[in-house]
Design an enzyme around this catalytic site. Structure first.
Site, PDB file in Angstrom:
ATOM      1  N   TRP A 142       1.232 -36.661 -11.366  1.00  0.00           N
ATOM      2  CA  TRP A 142       2.665 -36.407 -11.493  1.00  0.00           C
ATOM      3  C   TRP A 142       3.159 -36.611 -12.917  1.00  0.00           C
ATOM      4  O   TRP A 142       4.203 -36.076 -13.289  1.00  0.00           O
ATOM      5  CB  TRP A 142       3.454 -37.264 -10.512  1.00  0.00           C
ATOM      6  N   ASP A 188       6.563 -44.922   3.086  1.00  0.00           N
ATOM      7  CA  ASP A 188       5.107 -44.905   3.207  1.00  0.00           C
ATOM      8  C   ASP A 188       4.658 -46.070   4.065  1.00  0.00           C
ATOM      9  O   ASP A 188       5.460 -46.917   4.488  1.00  0.00           O
ATOM     10  CB  ASP A 188       4.444 -44.975   1.821  1.00  0.00           C
ATOM     11  N   GLY A 213       6.858 -47.483   6.980  1.00  0.00           N
ATOM     12  CA  GLY A 213       6.727 -46.837   8.271  1.00  0.00           C
ATOM     13  C   GLY A 213       5.702 -45.719   8.257  1.00  0.00           C
ATOM     14  O   GLY A 213       5.140 -45.375   7.213  1.00  0.00           O
ATOM     15  N   ASP A 214       5.467 -45.181   9.441  1.00  0.00           N
ATOM     16  CA  ASP A 214       4.584 -44.037   9.640  1.00  0.00           C
ATOM     17  C   ASP A 214       5.471 -42.879  10.058  1.00  0.00           C
ATOM     18  O   ASP A 214       5.998 -42.860  11.164  1.00  0.00           O
ATOM     19  CB  ASP A 214       3.561 -44.372  10.729  1.00  0.00           C
ATOM     20  N   HIS A 233      -0.595 -30.272   3.294  1.00  0.00           N
ATOM     21  CA  HIS A 233      -1.945 -29.710   3.184  1.00  0.00           C
ATOM     22  C   HIS A 233      -3.003 -30.581   3.861  1.00  0.00           C
ATOM     23  O   HIS A 233      -4.135 -30.148   4.043  1.00  0.00           O
ATOM     24  CB  HIS A 233      -2.312 -29.424   1.717  1.00  0.00           C
ATOM     25  N   ASP A 234      -2.639 -31.807   4.232  1.00  0.00           N
ATOM     26  CA  ASP A 234      -3.569 -32.689   4.937  1.00  0.00           C
ATOM     27  C   ASP A 234      -3.696 -32.350   6.423  1.00  0.00           C
ATOM     28  O   ASP A 234      -4.609 -32.842   7.086  1.00  0.00           O
ATOM     29  CB  ASP A 234      -3.106 -34.148   4.837  1.00  0.00           C
ATOM     30  N   ASN A 280     -11.972 -28.869  -0.124  1.00  0.00           N
ATOM     31  CA  ASN A 280     -11.925 -30.330  -0.022  1.00  0.00           C
ATOM     32  C   ASN A 280     -11.179 -30.758   1.236  1.00  0.00           C
ATOM     33  O   ASN A 280     -11.558 -31.732   1.900  1.00  0.00           O
ATOM     34  CB  ASN A 280     -11.255 -30.923  -1.257  1.00  0.00           C
TER      35      ASN A 280
END
Length: 323
Positions: A142, A188, A213-214, A233-234, A280
């Site tokens: 970044w 996060d 948190g999730d 993208h995950d 990947n």
């Protein structure tokens, strides 16, 4: 405390220490097609016949078959011509590809992916060094791309921003620098937030706050803009839709979501870096790199409209959807 017998000969320790051998015998027999062949043959086969059909060495196959007998995955019957092998009922039901209850595919996933990852378990338990390296690596990206994706659109109307999966906070820092009237909350996992506070974001940076948190399982607070940088993208399309629908519901009217991803050309012809990233994703996650049209479709399915796309000419591009 163990019994005297355990101390004379630690049977349970011996069993535990060879546990991975047991798994790999089963995985290998599945991968080579031993159980499928025996099911299709309809009759017991010799180790030589099985080896010939599957293109393996006769010695290796015989040892594998005998180990499967020991694990009760195969049964053996001795004839005048020699040993013949057949599936046990449990193997027919769960280890053959054609069975409605087949576990073959999860076996292959465990064998090719999980099995390899577990060799690094000691390192994962020993320290948080790998997580720290990952977060530092993301921050470095970044530092060269963050301002470009944040300046792709005028985000100054959005003063209350949530960076979902914001990690070490480098993008959040770029955001408050570029838009001084904004505040950014990094959402996060607790461990990530703790490390970000300790290593990357100082208490003096008052425009940046944290939320533990999730975001898949916990609620997402209301905000004007949500940033999802290298998140979608995950995941496969279904997971992406679930997350974007949650974001849409939480988003204030007039607000939006900024996707920061490496965009494929619409004909998937490139860029090469993005194609390699997609490979990947195949190896490491359930996700993939996508085209701008594919991301736009996901946003539209969640309810977002007025979708804009901006290619930066660098590693990462920007897609903005409005509510």
């Amino acid at each position: 405390m163990g019994s005297t017998e355990d101390l004379d000969y630690p049977q349970i320790i011996v069993q535990y220490s060879s546990g991975f051998l047991i798994s790999k015998v089963m995985f290998t027999a599945c991968e080579l097609g031993v159980f499928d062949l025996l099911l299709e043959s309809g009759e017991p086969l010799s180790s030589d016949a099985i080896a010939a059909c599957l293109g393996t060495s006769t010695t290796g196959m015989e040892r594998l078959l005998d180990a499967c007998v020991g694990l009760k995955l195969l049964a053996i019957e001795m004839t005048q011509e020699g040993a013949l092998y057949r599936n046990t009922e449990i193997s027919n039901i769960y280890l053959t590809k054609s069975s409605p209850k087949s576990q073959y595919h999860i076996m292959m996933y465990y064998s090719s992916t999980v099995y390899l990852c577990w060799q690094h378990l000691t390192d994962a338990v020993r320290s948080e060094e790998e997580m720290l390296k990952f977060m530092a690596g993301q921050n470095s990206v970044w530092s060269i791309c963050g301002r470009d994706v944040l300046a792709a659109f005028d985000l100054s109307p959005f003063t209350q921003i949530y960076d979902l999966g914001g990690g070490g906070g480098a993008l959040a820092r770029e955001c408050v620098s570029l838009y001084p009237n904004s505040t950014v909350t990094i959402y996060d996992l607790p461990k990530v937030v703790q490390m970000a506070k300790e290593q990357f974001i100082s208490p003096e940076e008052h425009q940046i706050t944290f939320h533990e948190g999730d975001f898949f399982n916990d609620s997402i607070p209301e905000a004007e803009l949500y940033i999802l940088s290298k998140i979608l993208h995950d995941w496969d399309d279904e997971k992406c839709k679930q997350l974007l629908e949650k974001v849409y519901k939480a988003c204030k009217p007039g607000g939006g979501v900024l996707l920061v991803e490496s965009l494929l050309n619409e004909d998937k012809s490139g860029p090469l870096e993005t194609q390699l990233y997609s490979m990947n994703m195949l190896v490491q996650t359930e996700g993939t790199e996508r085209t701008a049209a594919e991301y736009s479709k996901l946003l539209e399915a969640a309810g977002f409209g007025v979708i804009q796309v901006k290619r930066t000419g660098k590693l990462y591009d920007a897609v903005l959807g409005r509510k």
